[in-house]
Design a protein around this motif. Structure first.
Motif, mmCIF file in Angstrom:
data_model
loop_
_atom_site.group_PDB
_atom_site.id
_atom_site.type_symbol
_atom_site.label_atom_id
_atom_site.label_comp_id
_atom_site.label_asym_id
_atom_site.label_seq_id
_atom_site.Cartn_x
_atom_site.Cartn_y
_atom_site.Cartn_z
ATOM 1 N N ARG A 1 -3.798 6.759 -7.847
ATOM 2 C CA ARG A 1 -2.400 7.145 -7.728
ATOM 3 C C ARG A 1 -1.799 7.385 -9.100
ATOM 4 O O ARG A 1 -1.871 6.540 -9.980
ATOM 5 N N GLU B 1 0.218 -0.048 -5.239
ATOM 6 C CA GLU B 1 -0.978 0.477 -4.590
ATOM 7 C C GLU B 1 -2.152 0.495 -5.566
ATOM 8 O O GLU B 1 -2.057 1.052 -6.669
ATOM 9 N N ILE B 2 -3.267 -0.139 -5.180
ATOM 10 C CA ILE B 2 -4.461 -0.132 -6.020
ATOM 11 C C ILE B 2 -5.705 0.264 -5.244
ATOM 12 O O ILE B 2 -6.812 0.298 -5.799
ATOM 13 N N GLU B 3 -5.548 0.567 -3.961
ATOM 14 C CA GLU B 3 -6.697 0.909 -3.139
ATOM 15 C C GLU B 3 -7.094 2.379 -3.279
ATOM 16 O O GLU B 3 -8.183 2.766 -2.888
ATOM 17 N N GLU B 4 -6.196 3.198 -3.802
ATOM 18 C CA GLU B 4 -6.512 4.608 -4.005
ATOM 19 C C GLU B 4 -5.993 5.054 -5.364
ATOM 20 O O GLU B 4 -5.101 4.429 -5.949
ATOM 21 N N ILE C 1 0.812 -1.214 0.000
ATOM 22 C CA ILE C 1 0.000 0.000 0.000
ATOM 23 C C ILE C 1 0.846 1.265 0.000
ATOM 24 O O ILE C 1 0.330 2.346 -0.280
ATOM 25 N N SER C 2 2.135 1.140 0.317
ATOM 26 C CA SER C 2 2.975 2.328 0.342
ATOM 27 C C SER C 2 3.845 2.460 -0.899
ATOM 28 O O SER C 2 4.681 3.353 -0.982
#
Length: 220
Positions: free
Chosen positions: A164, A159-162, A154-155
């Motif tokens: 970017r 990252e695919i949750e937000e 996530i860092s």
């Protein structure tokens, strides 16, 4: 021995400039490296910029082709226009074409990265990089991507949750269709990382100038 990294960019709404500032911070964190921000000349009139609701330009100096001589590495930044670099940056690169005719060809073998801003996820962050690479090639610069070196999870780069911006080609952000979205924490972290990468590579190349592509080619 001081290594100089130039972050050269065009920014209309401020998103590219914000990434540039973070790239500079990353580059300056590498011992022995000094970085400097430069803008390329604007090609639009004041009236046109006002119609586009562009804020006033910052006091970052405007670069000329002669100043390029002093840099050991570069990071070029620009917003996209229909999947390619903005015309303002293209015009600047066109204007330094005469450097090909100079005997020393001082841009050869120097590392250069890129970063971007687009309006939305389909705005062309990767196509902008792909269509910009020939510019670096024809000036003898070595394209340096950031790959997946920021890391996973996530860092990092996976990252695919937000939403970017950015990719292995370089750091990036989304401005939003109205230009009101600001670079997020993860996008700024990516820009900082890019600054560190290009600074480290520039430092390594300058430490052993015989490994510059220009010098190697002269020995062939």
């Amino acid at each position: 021995m001081t290594v100089k990294v130039y972050i050269v960019y065009y920014s209309m709404l401020g998103h590219v400039e914000r990434l540039a500032q973070e790239i500079k911070t990353g580059a300056d964190s590498v011992p022995g490296v000094e970085s400097q921000l430069w803008q390329v000349p604007e090609t639009l009139s004041t009236e046109e910029l006002e119609a586009l609701r562009a804020p006033p330009k910052s006091d970052v100096p405007i670069i000329t082709r002669n100043e390029l001589r002093d840099a050991d590495g570069f990071v070029f930044g620009f917003p996209t226009r229909f999947g390619m670099m903005a015309a303002q940056f293209q015009a600047f690169l066109d204007s330094i074409g005469l450097l090909w005719d100079e005997e020393d060809q001082f841009l050869e073998g120097k590392p250069a990265g890129m970063f971007f801003s687009t309006g939305c996820q389909g705005g062309g962050q990767e196509t902008t990089a792909l269509t910009a690479i020939p510019q670096l090639v024809n000036h003898g610069l070595l394209f340096v991507p950031i790959l997946y070196t920021l890391g996973a999870g996530i860092s990092g780069m996976f990252e695919i949750e937000e939403v970017r911006g950015g990719s292995p080609f370089g750091s990036g952000t989304y401005a939003g269709t109205d230009g009101k979205r600001n670079p997020t924490e993860i996008e700024l972290r990516q820009a900082f990382h890019q600054g560190k990468c290009i600074a480290a590579i520039s430092k390594k190349l300058k430490r052993d100038p015989q490994n510059y592509l220009h010098n190697i080619a002269r020995r062939w």
